[in-house]
Design an enzyme around this catalytic site. Structure first.
Site, PDB file in Angstrom:
ATOM      1  N   LYS A 108      -9.639  -2.467   7.821  1.00  0.00           N
ATOM      2  CA  LYS A 108      -8.527  -1.628   7.353  1.00  0.00           C
ATOM      3  C   LYS A 108      -8.205  -0.646   8.464  1.00  0.00           C
ATOM      4  O   LYS A 108      -9.072  -0.318   9.282  1.00  0.00           O
ATOM      5  CB  LYS A 108      -8.936  -0.862   6.088  1.00  0.00           C
ATOM      6  N   ASP A 157       0.297  -1.882   4.175  1.00  0.00           N
ATOM      7  CA  ASP A 157      -0.298  -1.160   3.040  1.00  0.00           C
ATOM      8  C   ASP A 157       0.683  -0.017   2.763  1.00  0.00           C
ATOM      9  O   ASP A 157       1.863  -0.101   3.148  1.00  0.00           O
ATOM     10  CB  ASP A 157      -1.714  -0.658   3.374  1.00  0.00           C
TER      11      ASP A 157
HETATM   12  P1  NDP Z   1       4.160   1.433  -0.678  1.00  0.00           P
HETATM   13  O1  NDP Z   1       4.115   2.391   0.448  1.00  0.00           O
HETATM   14  O2  NDP Z   1       5.174   0.340  -0.647  1.00  0.00           O
HETATM   15  O3  NDP Z   1       4.341   2.217  -2.056  1.00  0.00           O
HETATM   16  C1  NDP Z   1       3.412   3.176  -2.460  1.00  0.00           C
HETATM   17  C2  NDP Z   1       3.911   3.836  -3.728  1.00  0.00           C
HETATM   18  O4  NDP Z   1       2.886   4.680  -4.232  1.00  0.00           O
HETATM   19  C3  NDP Z   1       5.112   4.718  -3.500  1.00  0.00           C
HETATM   20  O5  NDP Z   1       5.903   4.740  -4.663  1.00  0.00           O
HETATM   21  C4  NDP Z   1       4.481   6.074  -3.245  1.00  0.00           C
HETATM   22  O6  NDP Z   1       5.325   7.180  -3.513  1.00  0.00           O
HETATM   23  C5  NDP Z   1       3.323   6.047  -4.195  1.00  0.00           C
HETATM   24  N1  NDP Z   1       2.249   6.906  -3.681  1.00  0.00           N
HETATM   25  C6  NDP Z   1       1.647   6.827  -2.475  1.00  0.00           C
HETATM   26  N2  NDP Z   1       0.724   7.800  -2.335  1.00  0.00           N
HETATM   27  C7  NDP Z   1       0.769   8.501  -3.486  1.00  0.00           C
HETATM   28  C8  NDP Z   1       0.067   9.619  -3.958  1.00  0.00           C
HETATM   29  N3  NDP Z   1      -0.873  10.221  -3.215  1.00  0.00           N
HETATM   30  N4  NDP Z   1       0.353  10.062  -5.217  1.00  0.00           N
HETATM   31  C9  NDP Z   1       1.302   9.462  -5.983  1.00  0.00           C
HETATM   32  N5  NDP Z   1       2.005   8.397  -5.573  1.00  0.00           N
HETATM   33  C10 NDP Z   1       1.740   7.932  -4.357  1.00  0.00           C
HETATM   34  O7  NDP Z   1       2.683   0.832  -0.789  1.00  0.00           O
HETATM   35  P2  NDP Z   1       2.189  -0.474  -1.547  1.00  0.00           P
HETATM   36  O8  NDP Z   1       3.027  -0.728  -2.736  1.00  0.00           O
HETATM   37  O9  NDP Z   1       2.025  -1.537  -0.534  1.00  0.00           O
HETATM   38  O10 NDP Z   1       0.712  -0.040  -1.981  1.00  0.00           O
HETATM   39  C11 NDP Z   1       0.427   0.547  -3.263  1.00  0.00           C
HETATM   40  C12 NDP Z   1      -1.057   0.400  -3.578  1.00  0.00           C
HETATM   41  O11 NDP Z   1      -1.402  -1.005  -3.597  1.00  0.00           O
HETATM   42  C13 NDP Z   1      -2.022   1.027  -2.561  1.00  0.00           C
HETATM   43  O12 NDP Z   1      -3.166   1.476  -3.241  1.00  0.00           O
HETATM   44  C14 NDP Z   1      -2.389  -0.148  -1.671  1.00  0.00           C
HETATM   45  O13 NDP Z   1      -3.624   0.050  -1.006  1.00  0.00           O
HETATM   46  C15 NDP Z   1      -2.492  -1.247  -2.711  1.00  0.00           C
HETATM   47  N6  NDP Z   1      -2.393  -2.604  -2.208  1.00  0.00           N
HETATM   48  C16 NDP Z   1      -1.303  -3.017  -1.492  1.00  0.00           C
HETATM   49  C17 NDP Z   1      -1.226  -4.318  -1.041  1.00  0.00           C
HETATM   50  C18 NDP Z   1      -0.011  -4.850  -0.375  1.00  0.00           C
HETATM   51  O14 NDP Z   1       0.061  -6.073  -0.178  1.00  0.00           O
HETATM   52  N7  NDP Z   1       0.973  -4.034  -0.021  1.00  0.00           N
HETATM   53  C19 NDP Z   1      -2.345  -5.256  -1.243  1.00  0.00           C
HETATM   54  C20 NDP Z   1      -3.402  -4.751  -2.081  1.00  0.00           C
HETATM   55  C21 NDP Z   1      -3.426  -3.465  -2.506  1.00  0.00           C
HETATM   56  P3  NDP Z   1       5.976   7.999  -2.295  1.00  0.00           P
HETATM   57  O15 NDP Z   1       7.017   7.078  -1.744  1.00  0.00           O
HETATM   58  O16 NDP Z   1       6.503   9.228  -2.909  1.00  0.00           O
HETATM   59  O17 NDP Z   1       4.852   8.256  -1.314  1.00  0.00           O
END
Ligand code: NDP
Length: 450
Positions: free
Chosen positions: A130, A170
């Site tokens: 990571k 991510d």
């Molecule tokens: P994105 O950046 O596309 O979206 C993240 C979302 O979560 C946004 O809506 C963001 O809001 C919100 N967010 C981020 N940090 C916080 C926080 N501290 N508190 C509240 N909301 C928050 O990321 P992903 O959708 O790719 O990832 C989301 C989750 O899924 C993560 O935990 C990631 O590790 C996990 N994941 C992702 C994978 C992938 O293929 N992308 C694979 C496996 C797991 P804002 O825009 O306001 O920051």
């Protein structure tokens, strides 16, 4: 023969904390795994005899570097970059890059640690890693993001490669960032290889990769529901986040006849009792991926409730699919969910539930899919992207989606194999931790002192 070392979980965690101070998320992730593994390790002393646990908790390599870049006003900025190469026992390091101001060593170590088990569960030959940076892409221009990505890759390129370490996206790293990173890598090494996944479709990407984590989590929830003769159809579903994972979770739930009533971002959540339909989802994709706006604007557009600074777990629903970030459901949230009749929590995000929240799910024997099993679809399709890159072939959407479904089915089966209790309840946490551990641990044993 020396006696089998006895695993004292408290001592193990105390030593881990002393050796890795100020990394609470890493301690939390390791603690959960140790608790699942304790009984299994006692029954199988070969792992303890070879100090597998001690080794699996120690990253093979950590790279930390400076990322200087210039903003649009001509000012020099500097961020910190990381890559944790955690474990390569079953394949090249594989795991995403996170760009978010909260990124630090402990958070990336927790994510890399989880990734080792998750990748093992997918059945594909991928080790765990990571990386990322404390850079915040929010509010930056495309040019600023490009200059940052180019500077990030100018250091990272020497540590990665399609047979060594294959990063992906991510939080904060989507198609735009992968494009800038890939372009810079190709320019420096003068090679077109599958060194990153999540690439664009016409330059080496795989169909279904953007959808894979969200779709995969819904497939996993479906498998869990099936064990109780339930399905997604007509269920009210809470989704948090509004990024990549959340967006395609909503798409799949709609397709299967469920009703998603919430979405969130780091500022607050929206509640849409009528459900987010295809047209509204299209707007969310535009809002988040093109306009890069806030979820509040959804509430303004459709005249629904917006709760500033809140998370969506107090709304009444049957299923919760947390898809934003770590520790976003605490014990109180979990209690509210259960009291409101929630029968299934399946984690799209990594470690979104705190340990106390997880304990409540288990005590109440609701269906609970931990992230390392439930969201493994993303990295699984990344693995399929690597395969297609090696073969220099592109599979159809159906082919990739079928493979994704087969992989999620197989992960579910592994969880049942290792997690089914005497009373029939499936503890998917134990199932995923033990199932993910065995393959990596056996490979480490076979490879000697590595
Ligand atoms: P994105 O950046 O596309 O979206 C993240 C979302 O979560 C946004 O809506 C963001 O809001 C919100 N967010 C981020 N940090 C916080 C926080 N501290 N508190 C509240 N909301 C928050 O990321 P992903 O959708 O790719 O990832 C989301 C989750 O899924 C993560 O935990 C990631 O590790 C996990 N994941 C992702 C994978 C992938 O293929 N992308 C694979 C496996 C797991 P804002 O825009 O306001 O920051």
């Amino acid at each position: 023969m020396a006696p089998t070392p006895f695993l004292n979980a408290d001592n193990f965690i105390a030593e881990l904390k002393a050796k890795n101070p100020a990394e609470p998320e890493y301690h939390q992730a390791v603690h959960e795994v140790i608790m699942s593994l304790a009984g299994f390790l006692e029954e199988h002393p070969k792992y303890q005899n070879a100090a597998i646990l001690e080794r699996i908790c120690e990253p093979e390599r950590i790279i930390i570097f400076r990322i200087p870049w210039m903003n649009d006003r001509g000012e020099m900025k500097v961020n910190r970059g990381f890559r944790i190469e955690m474990n390569s026992a079953i394949g090249p390091y594989k795991g995403g890059l996170r760009f978010h101001p909260t990124v630090n060593l402990g958070i990336l170590k927790f994510l890399a640690f989880e990734q080792v088990f998750k990748n093992s569960l997918t059945t594909l030959p991928m080790g765990g890693g990571k990386g990322g940076s404390d850079f915040d892409p929010k509010g930056k221009s495309d040019n600023e993001v490009m200059r940052f990505c180019q500077s990030f890759m100018t250091e990272l390129y020497r540590h990665i490669g399609h047979n060594t370490d294959v990063p992906a996206g991510d939080i904060g790293v989507g198609g735009r960032e992968i494009g800038f990173l890939f372009g810079q890598y190709k320019r420096i090494v003068n090679e077109f290889t599958g060194v990153l996944t999540g690439k664009g479709l016409n330059w080496g990407g795989s169909l279904i990769r953007p959808e894979a984590t969200g779709y995969g989590n819904v497939y996993f929830a479906q498998e869990m529901l099936k064990t109780r003769n339930e399905s997604i159809k007509d269920k009210r579903v809470l989704v948090s986040g509004s990024g990549n994972v959340a967006q395609y979770t909503v798409e799949k739930v709609i397709e299967l006849g469920g009703k998603v009533i919430t979405l969130s971002d780091s500022s607050g959540y929206i509640y849409d009792p009528a459900g987010i339909n295809k047209e509204k989802l299209k707007y969310v994709l535009y809002l988040k991926n093109i306009k890069r706006g806030r979820i509040r604007e959804y509430a303004d557009k459709y005249g629904v409730k917006y709760e500033e600074g809140m998370r969506p777990w107090s709304e009444k629903a049957d299923i919760a699919l947390p898809s934003a970030t770590q520790n976003e459901i605490d014990e109180e949230d979990a209690r509210t969910l259960i009291n409101n009749g929630c029968i299934c929590v399946s984690e799209g995000a990594n470690m979104p539930s705190t340990p106390d929240a997880i304990q409540l799910y288990l005590d109440h024997e609701i269906l609970f899919g931990p992230g390392k099993a439930a969201n493994a679809g993303g990295v699984a399709v990344s693995g399929l992207e690597m395969t297609q890159n090696s073969m220099r072939l592109n599979w159809t959407r159906e082919e990739v989606d079928n493979r994704l479904q087969m992989i999620m089915h197989s992960i579910h089966k592994t969880c049942i194999k290792y997690g089914k209790k005497d009373n029939g309840y499936v503890n998917y946490v134990d199932g995923a931790n033990i199932g993910g551990f065995v393959k990596v641990a056996d490979a480490m044993l076979a490879q000697g002192a590595v």
